[in-house]
Design a protein around this motif. Structure first.
Motif, short mmCIF file in Angstrom:
data_model
loop_
_atom_site.label_atom_id
_atom_site.label_comp_id
_atom_site.label_asym_id
_atom_site.label_seq_id
_atom_site.Cartn_x
_atom_site.Cartn_y
_atom_site.Cartn_z
N GLU A 34 4.09 3.10 2.42
CA GLU A 34 4.11 1.72 1.99
C GLU A 34 5.33 1.47 1.09
N GLU A 35 5.56 0.21 0.77
CA GLU A 35 6.70 -0.14 -0.08
C GLU A 35 6.66 0.58 -1.42
N ARG A 36 5.44 0.74 -1.95
CA ARG A 36 5.30 1.44 -3.23
C ARG A 36 5.73 2.89 -3.12
N ASP A 37 5.39 3.53 -2.00
CA ASP A 37 5.79 4.93 -1.79
C ASP A 37 7.31 5.05 -1.74
N LEU A 38 7.94 4.14 -1.00
CA LEU A 38 9.40 4.16 -0.88
C LEU A 38 10.07 3.88 -2.22
N ALA A 39 9.47 2.97 -3.00
CA ALA A 39 10.00 2.67 -4.33
C ALA A 39 9.92 3.90 -5.23
N ASP A 40 8.81 4.63 -5.13
CA ASP A 40 8.65 5.85 -5.93
C ASP A 40 9.68 6.90 -5.52
#
Length: 215
Positions: free
Chosen positions: A100-106
């Motif tokens: 998800e976008e959150r995973d990629l941001a992390d």
């Protein structure tokens, strides 16, 4: 029982950290009494932690000598890195559509943090951050057997020598490695499951193996 398990895990982490930092070196005996005194714990959780480390191939239990940090040969490392590359590539392919976008941001955050750690010559911090970077997508594959197998394969690779006196080019080596992490991130952003799988298997973990031959 839960309290005992937590104590054993605390001892396990302490011993693993000592090995990683080079305070206990390959071929060196682990002194159980010293660990008991350092952590103010009884012999039982120390022995349990040592047995677990032995099961994962981090240390050897040698008759009449005790627990000794294992010395891995280049052949051992080559076989382990090849296997990690194949399995982590599979985990990445499974995880790719699930990120998800959150995973990629992390992942992007840890890319930047790793670069900062390298430029500040905080190589132990770099090591911890790159572990987290990989764990973000490994956990997303949602395959417990695959996750556990990768964790166990990596455990004997605790010791990394980041001493600039011994390896004066270590900063440039790790900066190049982090460029590989950026490539992995970019492939995940593109949702290229086959591409990221092939890259981890054929490039990233092969270059890690070459680093060990240098280090």
């Amino acid at each position: 029982m839960d309290q005992f398990k937590t104590l054993k895990n605390h001892v396990y982490d302490f011993i693993a950290e000592q090995i990683f930092l080079g305070k206990i070196n390959p071929g060196e005996k682990i002194h159980e009494n010293q660990i008991c005194e350092s952590l103010s714990v009884s012999r039982t959780p120390v022995r349990e932690a040592l047995i677990e480390l032995s099961c994962f191939g981090v240390i050897d239990n040698i008759p009449r000598k005790g627990f000794v940090v294992r010395s891995l040969t280049l052949k051992d490392l080559a076989e382990r890195y090849t296997t990690i590359g194949v399995l982590e590539g599979e985990a990445a392919a499974i995880a790719c559509p699930k990120l998800e976008e959150r995973d990629l941001a992390d992942m992007k955050f840890y890319l930047e943090s790793m670069n900062l750690a390298i430029t500040q010559e905080n190589y132990n911090m770099y090591h911890k951050q790159q572990e987290i970077f990989h764990q973000i997508f490994i956990q997303k594959c949602d395959n417990k057997v695959l996750i556990d197998t990768l964790e166990n394969l990596k455990k004997p690779l605790l010791k990394r020598d980041f001493n600039e006196d011994v390896h004066p080019d270590i900063q440039n080596i790790l900066l190049e490695t982090n460029k590989e992490h950026k490539k992995i991130y970019d492939l995940f952003v593109k949702k290229d499951a086959q591409g990221v799988s092939d890259y981890l298997k054929n490039v990233h973990w092969r270059s890690h193996q070459a680093q060990f031959e240098i280090l």
